[in-house]
Design a protein around this motif. Structure first.
Motif, PDB file in Angstrom:
ATOM      1  N   HIS A 121       0.726  -1.361   0.098  1.00 41.80           N
ATOM      2  CA  HIS A 121      -0.039  -0.017  -0.088  1.00 41.80           C
ATOM      3  C   HIS A 121       0.953   1.372  -0.056  1.00 41.80           C
ATOM      4  N   LYS A 122       1.931   1.286   0.806  1.00 39.41           N
ATOM      5  CA  LYS A 122       2.741   2.565   0.927  1.00 39.41           C
ATOM      6  C   LYS A 122       3.573   2.703  -0.332  1.00 39.41           C
ATOM      7  N   GLU A 123       3.994   1.705  -0.823  1.00 37.73           N
ATOM      8  CA  GLU A 123       4.939   1.822  -2.204  1.00 37.73           C
ATOM      9  C   GLU A 123       3.812   2.477  -3.110  1.00 37.73           C
ATOM     10  N   GLY A 124       2.533   2.157  -3.277  1.00 40.77           N
ATOM     11  CA  GLY A 124       1.853   3.019  -4.197  1.00 40.77           C
ATOM     12  C   GLY A 124       1.332   4.251  -3.819  1.00 40.77           C
ATOM     13  N   ILE A 125       1.343   4.597  -2.582  1.00 38.62           N
ATOM     14  CA  ILE A 125       0.741   5.922  -2.035  1.00 38.62           C
ATOM     15  C   ILE A 125       1.850   6.883  -2.198  1.00 38.62           C
ATOM     16  N   ASP A 126       3.117   6.202  -1.733  1.00 41.51           N
ATOM     17  CA  ASP A 126       4.340   7.228  -1.975  1.00 41.51           C
ATOM     18  C   ASP A 126       4.528   7.594  -3.138  1.00 41.51           C
ATOM     19  N   LYS A 127       4.067   7.209  -4.520  1.00 40.85           N
ATOM     20  CA  LYS A 127       4.225   7.483  -5.678  1.00 40.85           C
ATOM     21  C   LYS A 127       3.282   8.540  -6.047  1.00 40.85           C
ATOM     22  N   VAL A 128       2.037   8.533  -5.421  1.00 42.12           N
ATOM     23  CA  VAL A 128       0.869   9.413  -5.980  1.00 42.12           C
ATOM     24  C   VAL A 128       0.503  10.420  -4.632  1.00 42.12           C
ATOM     25  N   GLY A 129       0.885  10.105  -3.559  1.00 37.25           N
ATOM     26  CA  GLY A 129       0.292  11.162  -2.670  1.00 37.25           C
ATOM     27  C   GLY A 129      -0.983  10.620  -1.745  1.00 37.25           C
ATOM     28  N   GLN A 130      -1.119  11.060  -0.464  1.00 36.93           N
ATOM     29  CA  GLN A 130      -2.271  10.378   0.210  1.00 36.93           C
ATOM     30  C   GLN A 130      -3.508  10.960  -0.166  1.00 36.93           C
ATOM     31  N   ASP A 131      -3.820  11.861  -0.841  1.00 34.15           N
ATOM     32  CA  ASP A 131      -5.191  12.348  -1.179  1.00 34.15           C
ATOM     33  C   ASP A 131      -5.638  12.038  -2.126  1.00 34.15           C
ATOM     34  N   VAL A 132      -5.769  10.534  -2.256  1.00 33.78           N
ATOM     35  CA  VAL A 132      -6.471   9.857  -3.353  1.00 33.78           C
ATOM     36  C   VAL A 132      -7.201   8.622  -2.844  1.00 33.78           C
ATOM     37  N   GLY A 133      -7.499   7.668  -3.886  1.00 34.26           N
ATOM     38  CA  GLY A 133      -8.415   6.677  -3.660  1.00 34.26           C
ATOM     39  C   GLY A 133      -8.028   5.529  -4.223  1.00 34.26           C
ATOM     40  N   THR A 134      -8.537   4.235  -4.658  1.00 33.50           N
ATOM     41  CA  THR A 134      -8.184   3.612  -5.754  1.00 33.50           C
ATOM     42  C   THR A 134      -8.865   3.572  -7.003  1.00 33.50           C
ATOM     43  N   PRO A 135      -8.193   3.294  -8.313  1.00 33.65           N
ATOM     44  CA  PRO A 135      -6.938   2.573  -8.161  1.00 33.65           C
ATOM     45  C   PRO A 135      -5.822   3.769  -8.263  1.00 33.65           C
ATOM     46  N   VAL A 136      -4.598   3.333  -8.241  1.00 40.16           N
ATOM     47  CA  VAL A 136      -3.340   4.084  -8.369  1.00 40.16           C
ATOM     48  C   VAL A 136      -2.616   3.258  -9.576  1.00 40.16           C
ATOM     49  N   ILE A 137      -2.438   3.972 -10.375  1.00 39.10           N
ATOM     50  CA  ILE A 137      -1.414   3.362 -11.643  1.00 39.10           C
ATOM     51  C   ILE A 137      -0.233   4.350 -11.650  1.00 39.10           C
ATOM     52  N   ALA A 138       0.783   3.673 -12.195  1.00 34.79           N
ATOM     53  CA  ALA A 138       1.962   4.240 -12.448  1.00 34.79           C
ATOM     54  C   ALA A 138       2.497   3.998 -13.807  1.00 34.79           C
ATOM     55  N   VAL A 139       2.938   4.824 -14.473  1.00 33.31           N
ATOM     56  CA  VAL A 139       3.445   4.590 -16.009  1.00 33.31           C
ATOM     57  C   VAL A 139       4.804   5.542 -16.175  1.00 33.31           C
ATOM     58  N   PRO A 140       5.505   5.160 -17.183  1.00 28.56           N
ATOM     59  CA  PRO A 140       6.715   5.795 -17.388  1.00 28.56           C
ATOM     60  C   PRO A 140       6.354   7.305 -17.735  1.00 28.56           C
ATOM     61  N   GLY A 141       7.402   8.133 -17.247  1.00 27.99           N
ATOM     62  CA  GLY A 141       7.376   9.544 -17.678  1.00 27.99           C
ATOM     63  C   GLY A 141       8.050   9.755 -18.623  1.00 27.99           C
ATOM     64  N   PRO A 142       8.408  11.099 -19.211  1.00 30.38           N
ATOM     65  CA  PRO A 142       9.187  11.328 -20.441  1.00 30.38           C
ATOM     66  C   PRO A 142      10.641  10.801 -20.084  1.00 30.38           C
ATOM     67  N   ASP A 143      11.263  10.727 -18.908  1.00 25.56           N
ATOM     68  CA  ASP A 143      12.683  10.499 -18.452  1.00 25.56           C
ATOM     69  C   ASP A 143      12.699   9.107 -18.157  1.00 25.56           C
ATOM     70  N   GLY A 144      11.514   8.218 -18.054  1.00 26.62           N
ATOM     71  CA  GLY A 144      11.542   6.673 -17.700  1.00 26.62           C
ATOM     72  C   GLY A 144      11.137   6.682 -16.382  1.00 26.62           C
ATOM     73  N   GLU A 145      11.150   7.958 -15.440  1.00 24.34           N
ATOM     74  CA  GLU A 145      11.014   7.606 -14.156  1.00 24.34           C
ATOM     75  C   GLU A 145       9.401   7.539 -14.082  1.00 24.34           C
ATOM     76  N   GLN A 146       8.748   6.659 -13.179  1.00 27.23           N
ATOM     77  CA  GLN A 146       7.369   6.400 -13.098  1.00 27.23           C
ATOM     78  C   GLN A 146       6.543   7.811 -12.627  1.00 27.23           C
ATOM     79  N   ILE A 147       5.392   7.884 -13.253  1.00 27.73           N
ATOM     80  CA  ILE A 147       4.603   9.017 -12.701  1.00 27.73           C
ATOM     81  C   ILE A 147       3.161   8.243 -12.221  1.00 27.73           C
ATOM     82  N   ALA A 148       2.854   8.744 -11.075  1.00 30.33           N
ATOM     83  CA  ALA A 148       1.741   7.800 -10.705  1.00 30.33           C
ATOM     84  C   ALA A 148       0.516   8.963 -10.584  1.00 30.33           C
ATOM     85  N   PHE A 149      -0.674   8.175 -10.721  1.00 31.79           N
ATOM     86  CA  PHE A 149      -2.112   8.881 -10.773  1.00 31.79           C
ATOM     87  C   PHE A 149      -3.096   8.106  -9.989  1.00 31.79           C
TER      88      PHE A 149
END
Length: 221
Positions: free
Chosen positions: A147-175
């Motif tokens: 759970h923490k792994e996903g939330i750390d990528k996107v922030g606490q003020d969300v719900g489910t689901p969380v998805i993480a995709v590659p950004g322009p430099d290859g680093e993951q961007i989560a929504f």
């Protein structure tokens, strides 16, 4: 390198955190599986928990929702976590599909019977249901870490689901999201995926939102 290995290596990884209780996560998960058919992506499944997410504000929530989070929200996710720990991460996708089909599409809800049926659907040992009501949960630390792994990528003020995709430099961007109903099919699913990558490519992009006027539509799943 073989053609098969090369093709697999080229797939875009999509990390997806879900709680089987959430109908909106279920809708999004069916969309991302549709995207696998029309774009070269590979979904990697992870668990998160609405119960854990809402622990810091549990006393502020409406009584009905608070009761749901304190009881039913823990039950299916315990079984899923135990299955993951005992049988590996590859079981998460099939088990989620079996659970979601029973809980949401068939309207069984997050019941013990639905979870027992889902375990049987994917050939998992029936005794995993023993974790359904295990208060001192054996794998609580692993559940919270995922759970923490996903939330750390996107922030606490969300719900489910969380998805993480590659950004322009290859680093993951989560929504959080995308929240959609019904789940898009075919090229419509592909366009939404392309749009997700497009917004992930823009530094500083955070949110697009409008008020939902329809509930989850499972009719095409």
């Amino acid at each position: 390198m073989s053609e098969t290995a090369s093709s697999s290596a080229a797939k875009t990884p999509v990390d997806f955190w879900f709680d089987p209780l959430c109908p909106w996560a279920w809708m999004t998960s069916r969309w991302v599986l549709e995207v696998e058919k029309v774009r070269n992506i590979e979904v990697r499944w992870h668990i998160m928990s609405l119960a854990v997410l809402n622990e810091p504000k549990i006393d502020e929530l409406p009584e009905e929702y608070r009761e749901l989070l304190e009881t039913k929200a823990w039950q299916p996710i315990r079984v899923v976590t135990a299955a993951w720990q005992k049988h590996g991460s590859d079981i998460l996708g099939p088990l989620y599909t079996a659970l979601g089909t029973r809980i949401h599409n068939e309207g069984q809800g997050p019941t013990r019977e639905a979870v027992e049926g889902a375990l049987a659907d994917v050939g998992l040992p029936a005794d995993l249901i023993e974790y359904f009501d295990q208060k001192d949960f054996e794998f609580d630390a692993e559940l919270r870490a995922s759970h923490k792994e996903g939330i750390d990528k996107v922030g606490q003020d969300v719900g489910t689901p969380v998805i993480a995709v590659p950004g322009p430099d290859g680093e993951q961007i989560a929504f959080f999201g995308p929240v959609v109903t019904p789940a898009p099919k075919g090229e419509e699913a592909a366009r939404l995926w392309d749009g997700t990558l497009a917004v992930a490519s823009v530094p500083g992009f955070y949110e697009i939102k409008r008020t939902r006027t329809a509930g989850p539509d499972f009719s095409n799943l």
